[in-house]
Write a protein that holds these residues in place. Sequence first.
Motif, short mmCIF file in Angstrom:
data_model
loop_
_atom_site.label_atom_id
_atom_site.label_comp_id
_atom_site.label_asym_id
_atom_site.label_seq_id
_atom_site.Cartn_x
_atom_site.Cartn_y
_atom_site.Cartn_z
N ARG A 34 -16.90 -14.30 -3.56
CA ARG A 34 -16.87 -13.80 -2.17
C ARG A 34 -18.21 -13.12 -1.89
NH1 ARG A 34 -12.29 -9.78 0.40
NH2 ARG A 34 -13.04 -9.92 2.58
N THR A 35 -18.82 -13.60 -0.87
CA THR A 35 -20.14 -13.07 -0.49
C THR A 35 -19.99 -12.01 0.58
OG1 THR A 35 -20.44 -14.78 1.16
CG2 THR A 35 -21.25 -15.26 -1.06
N GLY A 36 -21.11 -11.26 0.80
CA GLY A 36 -21.15 -10.25 1.86
C GLY A 36 -20.56 -8.94 1.43
N LEU A 37 -20.27 -8.76 0.20
CA LEU A 37 -19.71 -7.50 -0.29
C LEU A 37 -20.71 -6.86 -1.24
CD1 LEU A 37 -16.03 -8.56 -1.04
CD2 LEU A 37 -16.85 -7.32 0.96
N ASP A 38 -20.58 -5.55 -1.32
CA ASP A 38 -21.45 -4.85 -2.26
C ASP A 38 -20.96 -5.15 -3.68
OD1 ASP A 38 -22.85 -3.78 -0.17
OD2 ASP A 38 -21.63 -1.94 -0.11
N GLY A 39 -21.77 -5.58 -4.53
CA GLY A 39 -21.37 -5.95 -5.90
C GLY A 39 -20.81 -7.35 -5.98
N ASP A 40 -20.48 -7.78 -7.27
CA ASP A 40 -19.93 -9.14 -7.49
C ASP A 40 -18.42 -9.12 -7.34
OD1 ASP A 40 -22.45 -10.11 -7.97
OD2 ASP A 40 -22.29 -9.76 -10.16
N CYS A 41 -17.91 -10.19 -6.70
CA CYS A 41 -16.43 -10.36 -6.57
C CYS A 41 -16.14 -11.82 -6.78
CB CYS A 41 -15.97 -9.87 -5.19
SG CYS A 41 -14.16 -10.00 -5.02
N SER A 42 -15.76 -12.15 -8.01
CA SER A 42 -15.49 -13.57 -8.31
C SER A 42 -14.30 -13.69 -9.29
CB SER A 42 -16.73 -14.23 -8.91
OG SER A 42 -17.07 -13.61 -10.15
N VAL A 43 -13.64 -14.88 -9.27
CA VAL A 43 -12.47 -15.20 -10.15
C VAL A 43 -12.67 -16.59 -10.70
CG1 VAL A 43 -10.00 -15.55 -10.30
CG2 VAL A 43 -10.89 -13.74 -8.86
N THR A 44 -12.39 -16.74 -11.98
CA THR A 44 -12.56 -18.06 -12.61
C THR A 44 -11.20 -18.53 -13.17
OG1 THR A 44 -14.84 -17.53 -13.20
CG2 THR A 44 -13.79 -19.32 -14.40
N LYS A 45 -10.86 -19.78 -12.87
CA LYS A 45 -9.63 -20.42 -13.37
C LYS A 45 -10.01 -21.71 -14.07
CE LYS A 45 -6.59 -17.50 -11.70
NZ LYS A 45 -5.72 -16.69 -12.57
N THR A 46 -9.31 -22.02 -15.16
CA THR A 46 -9.57 -23.27 -15.87
C THR A 46 -8.28 -24.09 -15.97
OG1 THR A 46 -9.12 -22.21 -18.00
CG2 THR A 46 -11.40 -22.18 -17.21
N HIS A 47 -8.52 -25.41 -16.11
CA HIS A 47 -7.37 -26.31 -16.23
C HIS A 47 -7.80 -27.53 -17.03
CE1 HIS A 47 -3.57 -28.12 -15.30
NE2 HIS A 47 -4.21 -29.25 -14.92
N ARG A 48 -7.03 -27.90 -18.00
CA ARG A 48 -7.36 -29.03 -18.85
C ARG A 48 -6.73 -30.30 -18.28
NH1 ARG A 48 -6.82 -26.95 -25.12
NH2 ARG A 48 -8.48 -25.36 -25.00
N ILE A 49 -7.60 -31.36 -18.30
CA ILE A 49 -7.15 -32.65 -17.76
C ILE A 49 -7.44 -33.70 -18.81
CG2 ILE A 49 -7.48 -34.37 -15.96
CD1 ILE A 49 -8.24 -32.15 -14.06
N SER A 50 -6.46 -34.51 -19.05
CA SER A 50 -6.62 -35.64 -19.97
C SER A 50 -6.89 -36.86 -19.15
CB SER A 50 -5.36 -35.82 -20.82
OG SER A 50 -5.51 -36.92 -21.67
#
Length: 700
Positions: A34-50
């Motif tokens: 998320r941009t426009g905020l003071d500091g970093d605000c991010s979330v990471t999700k992973t998913h395995r695909i065969s």
Amino acid sequence: MAWDFGDSTTATGNKVSHQFTKSGLFEVRLTATRTGLDGDCSVTKTHRISVGRDKAYLTAKILKRDQVDAIVNFSIGTWILMGLLGLAIIWFWVKWAARKPPLSPDEAEEDLTAAAERFKALDKGPYFIPFRLQEGYVRMEPQFYRLADVLRQRQEGLRKNMDVPASLKKTIAEGGFPNLLSKADAVPTEYLFLIDEQSAGSHQSQLYTFLVDFLRKREVLGEVFYFKTEPIRFWNNQYPEGINPDQLHRLFPLNRLIVLGDGHGLLDPHQSLKAGAPAIRSDAFAFFRQWKQRMLLTPMPVISWTYREGALHNLFAIFPSDTEGLGEAIKFLERGMDGEDLPTFASWCERLLEGRREPDLNYRRWRTAADHRDYLSAYPTIYRWVCALAVYPKPDWSITLAIGRALQPMGVDVNYDNLLIISRIPWLLSGDLSPRLRKELLNDLDPEAERLAREAVQAELQAVETLVRGSHANQEHQVNLVLQNFAVAPDSPETQASVRELLALQLLTPKHLAELNQSVERHVGQNQMAQQSNQTYFTPQAPNIQQFLGENKHKPETLEKPFFTKDLWWTVLLMLLFLPIFLFVWNYDGSEQLANCVDATYDPKTPCKETNLWGGYLRRECVADSSVLYNNIGVKNYWNVFGIADSTFNIDGKGLSYLLGYAAGYTMGNSKVPKPSKKKLIFGEKNKSTYSQILEELFS
């Protein structure tokens, strides 16, 4: 939005598309910043695909119970049927194997129709063989005619009239003084004869009946009644049902009483003999005392008199009933039967015993021929007569007289005294001759006397043949005639044929067979004695009647056994019936074809039970198939989980794998499994529910 697809390829944006060029397991990472905020605000999700790997996707399938396959076996009814057929085959085969050769014309069984008609007995009189009367051949002594004359004498009646001649004579004798005399009327004397008939056909009662008939034929007035030992009931031809003592006295109160019998039945065994007190039953004593003039003629010889006759002497004027005793009775009758002047019993016995030579009857056993021989030791001709009576199985008065008349050339005298002597023998009193005693008496009988006696019996049986034909007595008559004919001529073919007919018709009793065996034994013994010389030979045992007839029967040549018989055809027929059944059972027992033939499928909704079919000849049974059983258990448990009675479910691969795992846990009795939901769920592409929602639904 920054995407990293794991194959060194990245992209940005909310919506992106990427195609993998090689297969493998890739980890896709999405980073949202998320941009426009003071500091970093991010979330990471992973998913395995065969990518490029085969995935097991199960197509939609209908959940339903499988049918339990059934098998059909042959049941107990089939085995019983086959067992019976097998036993029947064995039975007829054994009968065929044991078959006998056919009879020759000489051995062929005769037609027994004519024989059955000949020996037939009908329910029609006469019921006993009516032998001819023989009393006319009995020689009577002069004393019996004298007795008849005395019994005919008239006696004073109750009515009295004035005797004019005697009155005049008496008046003159008295010097003219009137003296009137009277006299009683003379009336015929009437008698009442009471005969003690101890048993039917008793020779003693027959002898006394003959004596009374002899007197009545000579104009002696009297009535005859019979009683049995005790004076309770009296009967004759006019009163066949009998009358009691009071009725008898009312009918004949003024008759002179003559009792013919030993009178022992009048005694009271419980009363001791005292002075002036007779040991006679009180009722009998009072009954006979009603007749003023009474007499007893006893068959007991004087030498055999005991206290019994002494007690009777106090009630009757007692006389022995032989010729000499009847002479003393005549004197008593001439005195008007006045018993006042009778001597004492002891002096009376001494007087009667003078000059007598009689055998004593007391203390004799009468069981063997030796007992009879001892009793008749002084009368050898009478003993021969008694032995000859054994040729006829049943003692009969007329046969006794006929045999005695036939033995007259051998010194037998058929008179009253001799008949009285033999009538004292117990089996001639009772009419029952034991087979053992009969055999002994016949063994003591010489062949010539036996021949004369049997010919006399034959003549009497033949004389009444027309009288008994078609009656109840016909069978007894014909059987006895055959027995006598065989005893006289055992080698006669006609007689042997008659005996064979009787055996075939089963008309011979054990006594008849014993008599025939004895005739064979005597016949064979006489032949062996005739063939013996001075040397001593071993005498074999005599054959019985069946063996004797078999030995004298013509034996023809033995014929061959027939092959094709009724038993053989029955065996073949039963085997033709048994073999198809056996082969059918062998090939189709428990087969699918048999189950389909009888439609033995089970309804999956019903429990599996064994069932008898076709009346117990077949039996339907369950097949223990574990895959079918586990499938049905899983389906049943799934329905129980979702509360569904019977429905169809579409389920994808993941849902099916879950349900199978859940069902397995449920069926294994997992106590941690919560109560199943009552909701109905369908899984598939059209259903957007997530796994979390599914779990919530399943465990809610």
